[in-house]
Scaffold this active site. Structure first.
Site, PDB file in Angstrom:
ATOM      1  N   ASN A 159      44.850  35.922  33.072  1.00 12.94           N
ATOM      2  CA  ASN A 159      45.278  36.627  31.852  1.00 12.94           C
ATOM      3  C   ASN A 159      46.373  37.675  32.081  1.00 12.94           C
ATOM      4  O   ASN A 159      47.160  37.943  31.167  1.00 12.94           O
ATOM      5  CB  ASN A 159      44.079  37.212  31.095  1.00 12.94           C
ATOM      6  CG  ASN A 159      43.245  38.147  31.912  1.00 12.94           C
ATOM      7  OD1 ASN A 159      43.421  38.244  33.127  1.00 12.94           O
ATOM      8  ND2 ASN A 159      42.344  38.853  31.269  1.00 12.94           N
ATOM      9  N   ARG A 167      47.292  45.515  41.169  1.00 18.83           N
ATOM     10  CA  ARG A 167      46.325  46.611  41.303  1.00 18.83           C
ATOM     11  C   ARG A 167      45.343  46.398  42.442  1.00 18.83           C
ATOM     12  O   ARG A 167      44.559  47.296  42.753  1.00 18.83           O
ATOM     13  CB  ARG A 167      45.649  46.936  39.979  1.00 18.83           C
ATOM     14  CG  ARG A 167      44.737  45.941  39.409  1.00 18.83           C
ATOM     15  CD  ARG A 167      44.328  46.519  38.063  1.00 18.83           C
ATOM     16  NE  ARG A 167      43.320  45.722  37.442  1.00 18.83           N
ATOM     17  CZ  ARG A 167      42.778  46.027  36.281  1.00 18.83           C
ATOM     18  NH1 ARG A 167      43.170  47.112  35.641  1.00 18.83           N
ATOM     19  NH2 ARG A 167      41.860  45.285  35.767  1.00 18.83           N
ATOM     20  N   LYS A 182      44.652  34.748  46.280  1.00 22.36           N
ATOM     21  CA  LYS A 182      44.478  33.433  45.658  1.00 22.36           C
ATOM     22  C   LYS A 182      44.637  33.636  44.150  1.00 22.36           C
ATOM     23  O   LYS A 182      43.719  34.055  43.462  1.00 22.36           O
ATOM     24  CB  LYS A 182      43.073  32.928  45.984  1.00 22.36           C
ATOM     25  CG  LYS A 182      42.873  31.440  45.921  1.00 22.36           C
ATOM     26  CD  LYS A 182      43.053  30.813  44.567  1.00 22.36           C
ATOM     27  CE  LYS A 182      42.019  31.240  43.549  1.00 22.36           C
ATOM     28  NZ  LYS A 182      42.265  30.686  42.204  1.00 22.36           N
ATOM     29  N   PRO A 183      45.855  33.368  43.620  1.00 21.21           N
ATOM     30  CA  PRO A 183      46.042  33.560  42.178  1.00 21.21           C
ATOM     31  C   PRO A 183      45.337  32.457  41.390  1.00 21.21           C
ATOM     32  O   PRO A 183      44.997  31.411  41.949  1.00 21.21           O
ATOM     33  CB  PRO A 183      47.562  33.450  42.011  1.00 21.21           C
ATOM     34  CG  PRO A 183      48.028  32.625  43.164  1.00 21.21           C
ATOM     35  CD  PRO A 183      47.067  32.867  44.291  1.00 21.21           C
ATOM     36  N   GLY A 236      37.517  38.459  37.298  1.00 18.59           N
ATOM     37  CA  GLY A 236      37.250  37.187  36.622  1.00 18.59           C
ATOM     38  C   GLY A 236      35.916  37.239  35.906  1.00 18.59           C
ATOM     39  O   GLY A 236      35.439  38.320  35.547  1.00 18.59           O
ATOM     40  N   SER A 237      35.313  36.081  35.754  1.00 17.33           N
ATOM     41  CA  SER A 237      34.090  36.020  34.945  1.00 17.33           C
ATOM     42  C   SER A 237      32.870  36.509  35.726  1.00 17.33           C
ATOM     43  O   SER A 237      32.827  36.436  36.963  1.00 17.33           O
ATOM     44  CB  SER A 237      33.875  34.580  34.484  1.00 17.33           C
ATOM     45  OG  SER A 237      33.716  33.754  35.610  1.00 17.33           O
ATOM     46  N   GLU A 258      35.551  43.117  39.220  1.00 19.38           N
ATOM     47  CA  GLU A 258      35.978  43.508  37.873  1.00 19.38           C
ATOM     48  C   GLU A 258      35.705  42.284  37.007  1.00 19.38           C
ATOM     49  O   GLU A 258      36.436  41.306  37.047  1.00 19.38           O
ATOM     50  CB  GLU A 258      37.461  43.890  37.924  1.00 19.38           C
ATOM     51  CG  GLU A 258      37.840  44.861  36.850  1.00 19.38           C
ATOM     52  CD  GLU A 258      38.210  44.131  35.585  1.00 19.38           C
ATOM     53  OE1 GLU A 258      37.271  43.843  34.785  1.00 19.38           O
ATOM     54  OE2 GLU A 258      39.391  43.838  35.397  1.00 19.38           O
ATOM     55  N   LEU A 259      34.606  42.340  36.264  1.00 15.47           N
ATOM     56  CA  LEU A 259      34.084  41.138  35.607  1.00 15.47           C
ATOM     57  C   LEU A 259      34.239  41.209  34.087  1.00 15.47           C
ATOM     58  O   LEU A 259      35.074  41.929  33.578  1.00 15.47           O
ATOM     59  CB  LEU A 259      32.630  40.931  36.042  1.00 15.47           C
ATOM     60  CG  LEU A 259      32.446  40.950  37.585  1.00 15.47           C
ATOM     61  CD1 LEU A 259      30.980  40.819  37.976  1.00 15.47           C
ATOM     62  CD2 LEU A 259      33.277  39.867  38.257  1.00 15.47           C
ATOM     63  N   CYS A 292      39.616  41.461  29.397  1.00 20.08           N
ATOM     64  CA  CYS A 292      38.213  41.875  29.553  1.00 20.08           C
ATOM     65  C   CYS A 292      37.982  43.207  28.844  1.00 20.08           C
ATOM     66  O   CYS A 292      36.851  43.580  28.571  1.00 20.08           O
ATOM     67  CB  CYS A 292      37.835  41.939  31.022  1.00 20.08           C
ATOM     68  SG  CYS A 292      39.077  42.770  32.001  1.00 20.08           S
ATOM     69  N   GLU A 389      31.644  37.062  25.354  1.00 21.77           N
ATOM     70  CA  GLU A 389      33.042  37.460  25.403  1.00 21.77           C
ATOM     71  C   GLU A 389      33.856  36.442  24.602  1.00 21.77           C
ATOM     72  O   GLU A 389      33.831  35.246  24.913  1.00 21.77           O
ATOM     73  CB  GLU A 389      33.482  37.479  26.865  1.00 21.77           C
ATOM     74  CG  GLU A 389      34.572  38.464  27.137  1.00 21.77           C
ATOM     75  CD  GLU A 389      34.849  38.635  28.631  1.00 21.77           C
ATOM     76  OE1 GLU A 389      34.368  37.830  29.448  1.00 21.77           O
ATOM     77  OE2 GLU A 389      35.577  39.575  28.965  1.00 21.77           O
ATOM     78  N   SER A 449      43.855  51.316  29.592  1.00 23.62           N
ATOM     79  CA  SER A 449      44.403  51.009  30.918  1.00 23.62           C
ATOM     80  C   SER A 449      45.535  51.958  31.292  1.00 23.62           C
ATOM     81  O   SER A 449      46.448  52.172  30.497  1.00 23.62           O
ATOM     82  CB  SER A 449      44.955  49.576  30.929  1.00 23.62           C
ATOM     83  OG  SER A 449      43.940  48.679  30.560  1.00 23.62           O
TER      84      SER A 449
HETATM   85  P1  ADP Z   1      38.280  33.044  33.816  1.00 25.41           P
HETATM   86  O1  ADP Z   1      37.245  32.913  32.765  1.00 25.41           O
HETATM   87  O2  ADP Z   1      39.142  34.246  33.733  1.00 25.41           O
HETATM   88  O3  ADP Z   1      39.031  31.775  34.113  1.00 25.41           O
HETATM   89  P2  ADP Z   1      37.036  32.663  36.353  1.00 25.41           P
HETATM   90  O4  ADP Z   1      36.021  33.554  36.939  1.00 25.41           O
HETATM   91  O5  ADP Z   1      36.665  31.239  36.121  1.00 25.41           O
HETATM   92  O6  ADP Z   1      37.453  33.414  35.057  1.00 25.41           O
HETATM   93  O7  ADP Z   1      38.374  32.657  37.201  1.00 25.41           O
HETATM   94  C1  ADP Z   1      38.910  33.803  37.805  1.00 25.41           C
HETATM   95  C2  ADP Z   1      39.419  33.445  39.173  1.00 25.41           C
HETATM   96  O8  ADP Z   1      38.317  32.990  39.954  1.00 25.41           O
HETATM   97  C3  ADP Z   1      40.446  32.337  39.222  1.00 25.41           C
HETATM   98  O9  ADP Z   1      41.388  32.640  40.239  1.00 25.41           O
HETATM   99  C4  ADP Z   1      39.631  31.119  39.610  1.00 25.41           C
HETATM  100  O10 ADP Z   1      40.385  30.158  40.318  1.00 25.41           O
HETATM  101  C5  ADP Z   1      38.596  31.723  40.526  1.00 25.41           C
HETATM  102  N1  ADP Z   1      37.330  30.981  40.608  1.00 25.41           N
HETATM  103  C6  ADP Z   1      36.725  30.251  39.661  1.00 25.41           C
HETATM  104  N2  ADP Z   1      35.566  29.741  40.096  1.00 25.41           N
HETATM  105  C7  ADP Z   1      35.414  30.169  41.383  1.00 25.41           C
HETATM  106  C8  ADP Z   1      34.398  30.001  42.402  1.00 25.41           C
HETATM  107  N3  ADP Z   1      33.295  29.305  42.173  1.00 25.41           N
HETATM  108  N4  ADP Z   1      34.605  30.619  43.585  1.00 25.41           N
HETATM  109  C9  ADP Z   1      35.700  31.353  43.811  1.00 25.41           C
HETATM  110  N5  ADP Z   1      36.675  31.555  42.906  1.00 25.41           N
HETATM  111  C10 ADP Z   1      36.553  30.973  41.707  1.00 25.41           C
END
Ligand code: ADP
Length: 485
Positions: A159, A167, A182-183, A236-237, A258-259, A292, A389, A449
């Protein structure tokens, strides 16, 4: 120059390991698509676990030398990178807009925000200090030394392709850590351009390594099983965050998470309603609601709910949806088809449960992953849309009648990232801000932010802070030295 030219400069859309661009071990590549029309923008190297290991090897090799590099030198590299990003702000904005979908104006906002983390941490690099004290009983002197935690793994979401990277990278570079980044596979391009900027700013090879991959799970599992990796920072999630925290147990890596969020936006009866609507537009519509920190629930005192809903619907209903790079677009596409489907389902469930659809409520025909800005009034506190969310341009409004009820509703979520409060009463502000179980509270503002402030959550929104004085702490260990005299 255009956004894509930033990538042409690298001569490759490969992996950046040990200061070199290279193909993945298997030669595999994956496509990156434009969310506005689903066309292929380009492809990038699809790194596997061997590539990930090569990146960690490079980070480990560079660690000792980087930790020994004078703080001022580390800071000046960040400062030069900040300036280079700002000099190319339009190109970065275009690249972000292209791969992620947000409007150019919003992308430019992200560039400024993202670059500021480099300026902030350039200034923090030279303010890392321990302490010297006398033991309470006298005699011994107690000295503390701060050291970089060591090689880090950063996993970033789609996003904010630039800012979610800077950051983490900013404080890590400032503290003297090396890293593997790892983007997100949906938006990997901006990070590749950023690697070039940092290299041109003087960052030595191996300090920053970037591995793009379509298999994040295998990459993180492999790297986290290696005890040379000392830190993981993830945005991420929440479900993925929990997996990573569990994985971190084996080698006891330090973790920052940061979830997800479920931000309440509370409007009290004494609020300036017009100002609250202005704030709501930002808190809700920044990044098309794909943040988020996005206001996920509007809790509005029943006496001003109708007025607030009508004003908000007017503003939301007049937004122009379209391709982010087209002049006049206010709202870009969502990231993919799943996002549109999930937002649509949340809205239809709420309407079925009796919510009033004040504006929006539909997904325009493709191509592209668009969803109309939507306002729902009279949403029940139990509705799925206020408990999950949304990550889309939908504002569900629920009413309350007392402060205690508003606070209880706001806190009735597993999440605890951002919250927003509109009131003109100072005592109420203090009472509510103290009672809210969230890492951040915006008072009469829709935007919290700020690179100089500690961004982060509590509960299922994770732990650790990014930005502020706190941000660099995530990358520093403490050694205590006892010196009897
Ligand atoms: P979003 O809902 O923002 O896509 P994710 O948590 O699925 O949230 O993705 C955020 C990041 O985490 C991305 O870079 C994605 O590639 C990575 N990701 C997703 N699943 C996994 C996993 N099981 N282990 C490690 N990284 C992951």
């Amino acid at each position: 120059m255009t956004g894509l030219d930033l990538l042409a400069k690298t001569g490759s859309r490969g992996l950046f390991i040990g200061g070199q661009w290279r193909e993945s071990a298997t030669g595999a590549r994956f496509e990156v698509r434009d969310p506005a029309d689903e066309s292929v923008i380009t492809d990038v190297a699809d790194g596997d676990t061997h590539d990930a290991m090569a990146a960690l090897d490079a980070a480990v090799t560079a660690q000792a030398g980087w930790a020994d590099t004078p703080p001022r030198e580390r800071g000046e590299i960040l400062r030069r990178a900040f300036e280079a990003i700002m000099d190319q702000a339009d190109d970065f904005a275009e690249l972000i807009s292209l791969e992620m979908g947000k409007t150019l104006a919003e992308a430019k906002g992200e560039v400024g925000y993202g670059a500021e983390f480099f300026r902030w941490f350039a200034e923090e690099a030279v303010r890392i200090h321990g302490r010297w004290m006398q033991a309470p009983a006298g005699g011994s002197r107690l000295l503390t030394i701060r050291k970089p935690v060591g090689p880090c793994l950063f996993i970033t979401p789609w996003n904010f392709p630039l800012a979610m990277g800077t950051r983490k990278i900013g404080p890590a570079v400032a503290a003297g850590c090396t890293m593997v980044v790892k983007p997100a596979e949906l938006t990997p391009l901006t990070m590749l351009a950023l690697a070039d900027v940092l290299t041109e700013a003087g960052l030595p090879g191996g300090v920053l390594n970037v591995v793009t991959t379509s298999d994040s799970k295998s990459l993180s599992a492999t790297l986290m099983a290696d005890d040379r990796l000392r830190k993981v920072s993830f945005t991420g999630s929440t479900p993925v965050g929990k997996v990573l925290v569990r994985q971190s147990a084996d080698e006891l890596q330090r973790v920052s998470m940061e979830l997800g969020g479920n931000a309440p936006f509370i409007v009290f009866e004494d609020a300036d309603v017009a100002a609250a609507v202005d704030g709501a537009m930002i808190a809700k519509m920044r990044n098309m609601g794909e943040a988020c920190t996005a206001a996920n629930r509007f809790l509005v005192h029943e006496s001003v709910a109708r007025e607030f809903a009508d004003l908000l619907a007017q503003r939301m209903g007049s937004l122009t949806t379209g391709r982010g790079q087209t002049p006049g677009t206010d709202v870009g596409p969502l990231i993919n088809a799943d996002a549109v489907e999930s937002v649509g389902k949340l809205v239809s469930d709420a309407v079925q449960d009796g919510a009033e659809l004040v504006t929006g409520g539909e997904a325009p025909e493709g191509p592209g992953h668009f969803y109309a800005p939507t306002v729902l009034l009279g949403v029940s506190a139990e509705a799925r849309i206020v408990n999950e969310e949304i990550f889309g341009p939908v504002a569900p409004i629920t009413t309350f009648t007392s402060d205690d009820e508003a606070i209880a509703m706001a806190n009735a979520t597993e999440y605890g990232l951002s919250s927003y409060v509109y009131t003109r009463d100072l005592a109420r502000t203090v009472k509510v801000a103290e009672a809210l179980q969230f890492g951040m509270v915006g008072v009469n503002t829709g935007l919290v932010s700020n690179p100089a402030a500690p961004f982060g959550g509590v509960k299922a929104s994770g732990f650790g802070r990014e930005g502020g004085f706190e941000g660099i702490e995530e990358y520093l260990d403490t050694t205590y030295v006892a010196i009897p005299v």
